[in-house]
Design a protein around this motif. Structure first.
Motif, PDB file in Angstrom:
ATOM      1  N   GLU A   5       0.804  -1.215   0.000  1.00  0.00           N
ATOM      2  CA  GLU A   5       0.000   0.000   0.000  1.00  0.00           C
ATOM      3  C   GLU A   5       0.841   1.272   0.000  1.00  0.00           C
ATOM      4  O   GLU A   5       0.331   2.354  -0.233  1.00  0.00           O
ATOM      5  CB  GLU A   5      -0.926  -0.001   1.223  1.00  0.00           C
ATOM      6  N   ARG A   6       2.123   1.148   0.229  1.00  0.00           N
ATOM      7  CA  ARG A   6       2.984   2.323   0.273  1.00  0.00           C
ATOM      8  C   ARG A   6       3.334   2.759  -1.151  1.00  0.00           C
ATOM      9  O   ARG A   6       3.530   1.948  -2.041  1.00  0.00           O
ATOM     10  CB  ARG A   6       4.239   2.030   1.083  1.00  0.00           C
ATOM     11  N   GLU A   7       3.448   4.053  -1.303  1.00  0.00           N
ATOM     12  CA  GLU A   7       3.648   4.626  -2.630  1.00  0.00           C
ATOM     13  C   GLU A   7       5.034   4.356  -3.190  1.00  0.00           C
ATOM     14  O   GLU A   7       5.207   4.156  -4.401  1.00  0.00           O
ATOM     15  CB  GLU A   7       3.401   6.137  -2.537  1.00  0.00           C
ATOM     16  N   VAL A  57       9.570  14.590  -3.126  1.00  0.00           N
ATOM     17  CA  VAL A  57       8.829  14.822  -1.886  1.00  0.00           C
ATOM     18  C   VAL A  57       9.522  15.965  -1.148  1.00  0.00           C
ATOM     19  O   VAL A  57      10.742  15.956  -0.994  1.00  0.00           O
ATOM     20  CB  VAL A  57       8.820  13.563  -0.995  1.00  0.00           C
ATOM     21  N   THR A  69       4.494  12.117   7.520  1.00  0.00           N
ATOM     22  CA  THR A  69       3.755  11.830   6.292  1.00  0.00           C
ATOM     23  C   THR A  69       4.669  11.187   5.261  1.00  0.00           C
ATOM     24  O   THR A  69       4.302  10.198   4.611  1.00  0.00           O
ATOM     25  CB  THR A  69       3.141  13.119   5.723  1.00  0.00           C
ATOM     26  N   MET A  70       5.864  11.748   5.088  1.00  0.00           N
ATOM     27  CA  MET A  70       6.829  11.192   4.128  1.00  0.00           C
ATOM     28  C   MET A  70       7.205   9.763   4.508  1.00  0.00           C
ATOM     29  O   MET A  70       7.248   8.879   3.652  1.00  0.00           O
ATOM     30  CB  MET A  70       8.072  12.073   4.089  1.00  0.00           C
ATOM     31  N   GLY A  72       5.496   7.580   6.100  1.00  0.00           N
ATOM     32  CA  GLY A  72       4.382   6.679   5.871  1.00  0.00           C
ATOM     33  C   GLY A  72       4.150   6.334   4.418  1.00  0.00           C
ATOM     34  O   GLY A  72       3.396   5.410   4.109  1.00  0.00           O
ATOM     35  N   ARG A  73       4.803   7.061   3.515  1.00  0.00           N
ATOM     36  CA  ARG A  73       4.624   6.817   2.078  1.00  0.00           C
ATOM     37  C   ARG A  73       5.627   5.817   1.509  1.00  0.00           C
ATOM     38  O   ARG A  73       5.500   5.413   0.358  1.00  0.00           O
ATOM     39  CB  ARG A  73       4.738   8.138   1.307  1.00  0.00           C
ATOM     40  N   THR A  74       6.641   5.428   2.286  1.00  0.00           N
ATOM     41  CA  THR A  74       7.708   4.601   1.736  1.00  0.00           C
ATOM     42  C   THR A  74       8.012   3.396   2.616  1.00  0.00           C
ATOM     43  O   THR A  74       7.737   3.407   3.822  1.00  0.00           O
ATOM     44  CB  THR A  74       8.991   5.442   1.549  1.00  0.00           C
ATOM     45  N   THR A  98       6.051   4.791  12.241  1.00  0.00           N
ATOM     46  CA  THR A  98       5.252   4.368  11.084  1.00  0.00           C
ATOM     47  C   THR A  98       5.641   2.993  10.557  1.00  0.00           C
ATOM     48  O   THR A  98       5.089   2.538   9.548  1.00  0.00           O
ATOM     49  CB  THR A  98       5.395   5.393   9.942  1.00  0.00           C
ATOM     50  N   THR A 100       8.531   2.129   9.259  1.00  0.00           N
ATOM     51  CA  THR A 100       9.327   2.323   8.039  1.00  0.00           C
ATOM     52  C   THR A 100      10.788   2.012   8.316  1.00  0.00           C
ATOM     53  O   THR A 100      11.383   2.567   9.246  1.00  0.00           O
ATOM     54  CB  THR A 100       9.202   3.784   7.555  1.00  0.00           C
TER      55      THR A 100
END
Length: 404
Positions: A5-7, A57, A69-70, A72-74, A98, A100
């Motif tokens: 689900e991570r970008e 980003v 936020t960053m 959580g995206r990776t 998160t 990560t």
């Protein structure tokens, strides 16, 4: 949130800086097809000027909401933004929270200690692998001893006892970022006696100091004939500038693995030079550097002559750089072993970019081969282990261990 689900698979934070750009370029040239990489920093224009055609980003090192936020995206965060004690704490905290995975280049013992205290239990809960020191500090030391131990264990020759890393040869520039980190640590420790004690302890990064064996003093500012370590070593041995950090990382690895290297494992690092006079000169210079940062008039001079953060050598200088490190040990059975970690490229720039990049790629693509410690504030050996060894060998680095 699952990995799927991570970008992004990885974000390179600080990609517009000198080392960050090297890491980003290594990844774009060596990551398996389909690896989702983004560049991050606080200035979009600088990131775009890299010309890598990757997603961007934007996040400031002091904006915790943006950093969270960053993160959580990776799946993996790769950061070259230091000094880490000054700029890195919020990002490490965000990654731990998160879930990560995180890799950096720190050689700052106080930052690493603070990160362990703040993030280890959170990262264990979320599964994040927070892995500091994935460059010249401290992959050759930590992975070198890891490989040495594995060979000794495979041969059934017991555990490691007195172990010494010798920088047999090295050519490269001085990193402005490393200098800035040293400068910042001197500033902090000058004001706080407790922090000076933390910095001086050989077990300052260990999970539980009270559980460590009492092996007496393990000094870092060493000078001795090369033959004191092994009869094959010519010349004299001088203090190695990163010994005070690398040795603590290796001792943390031993403790995290339940003292697998041995309860009698003693570890030190030195630099080979031609003569006793040269060793004395190195020792005096290193002591003088620390004193110089602490004394305002001398600091003014040093700040004018030492490289600035964000600067680095030319491509030609980077290509001509190299290092060779030999790690000697005696096992509990009396056997003698040597590991070798050798690489081409300037240690603090070109070679470091390869090591950090391959550490990140291992976390993304070799999940089934990672050590089974799970999450936490780990080390290269305990967080990535053999998956990193194989990737570095494939990238052209020499990593061996044998009985001598």
């Amino acid at each position: 949130m699952s990995d799927q689900e991570r970008e992004f698979d990885m974000v390179v934070y600080g990609a517009s800086g000198f080392v960050g750009a090297l890491v980003a370029r290594h990844l774009t040239g060596h990551a398996p097809e389909g690896t989702r990489i983004a560049l991050a920093g606080r200035d979009t224009a600088k990131l775009e000027r890299l010309g890598l055609n990757l997603p961007i980003v934007v996040a400031d090192a002091n904006d915790e909401e943006a950093l969270t936020t960053m993160a959580g995206r990776t799946r993996v965060m790769v950061t070259t933004v230091g000094p880490y004690a000054k700029y890195g704490t919020p990002l490490a905290r965000a990654c731990a929270a998160t879930g990560t995975d995180y890799v950096d280049l720190t050689g700052e013992v106080l930052f690493a200690r603070d990160s362990i205290d703040e993030n280890h239990e959170t990262a264990r809960r979320t599964g994040a692998r927070i892995i500091h020191s994935c460059g010249f500090d401290s992959i050759p030391s930590d992975i070198g001893v890891h490989v040495l131990h594995a060979q000794v264990a495979a041969d059934g020759e017991g555990e490691l006892t007195d172990t010494t890393l010798v920088v047999a040869s090295m050519r490269g520039g001085v990193s402005g970022g490393t200098i800035d980190s040293m400068r910042h640590q001197v500033d902090v420790m000058k004001k706080d006696t407790r922090l000076r004690r933390v910095g001086a302890s050989p077990y300052s990064l260990s999970p539980d100091r009270e559980s460590e064996p009492d092996l007496g003093r393990q000094p870092d500012m060493l000078s001795m004939p090369g033959s004191d370590v092994d009869t094959s070593i010519r010349g004299h041995l001088a203090p190695f500038v990163m010994a005070s950090y690398n040795t603590r990382v290796v001792r943390r690895s031993n403790a995290l693995r339940g003292w697998a290297y041995g309860r009698r494992f003693r570890y030190r690092e030195v630099l080979r030079v031609k003569s006793r006079f040269a060793a004395t000169t190195v020792k005096t210079a290193l002591s003088g550097l620390v004193i110089g940062f602490a004394v305002p008039p001398l600091r003014f001079v040093l700040d004018r002559v030492l490289p600035a953060p964000g600067a680095g050598p030319s491509e030609e200088v980077q290509r001509s750089g190299h290092f060779t490190m030999d790690i000697f040990t005696t096992t509990t059975s009396g056997a003698r072993y040597r590991a070798r970690f050798k690489a081409k490229g300037d240690p603090g720039y070109a070679a470091t970019a390869v090591m950090l990049g391959e550490a990140a790629l291992a976390l993304v693509h070799d999940r089934d081969r990672l050590p089974d410690l799970g999450g936490g504030v780990l080390t290269p050996a305990t967080g990535i282990g053999d998956a990193l060894v194989d990737r570095l060998r494939a990238a052209g680095l020499e990593i061996t261990a044998q009985r001598i």
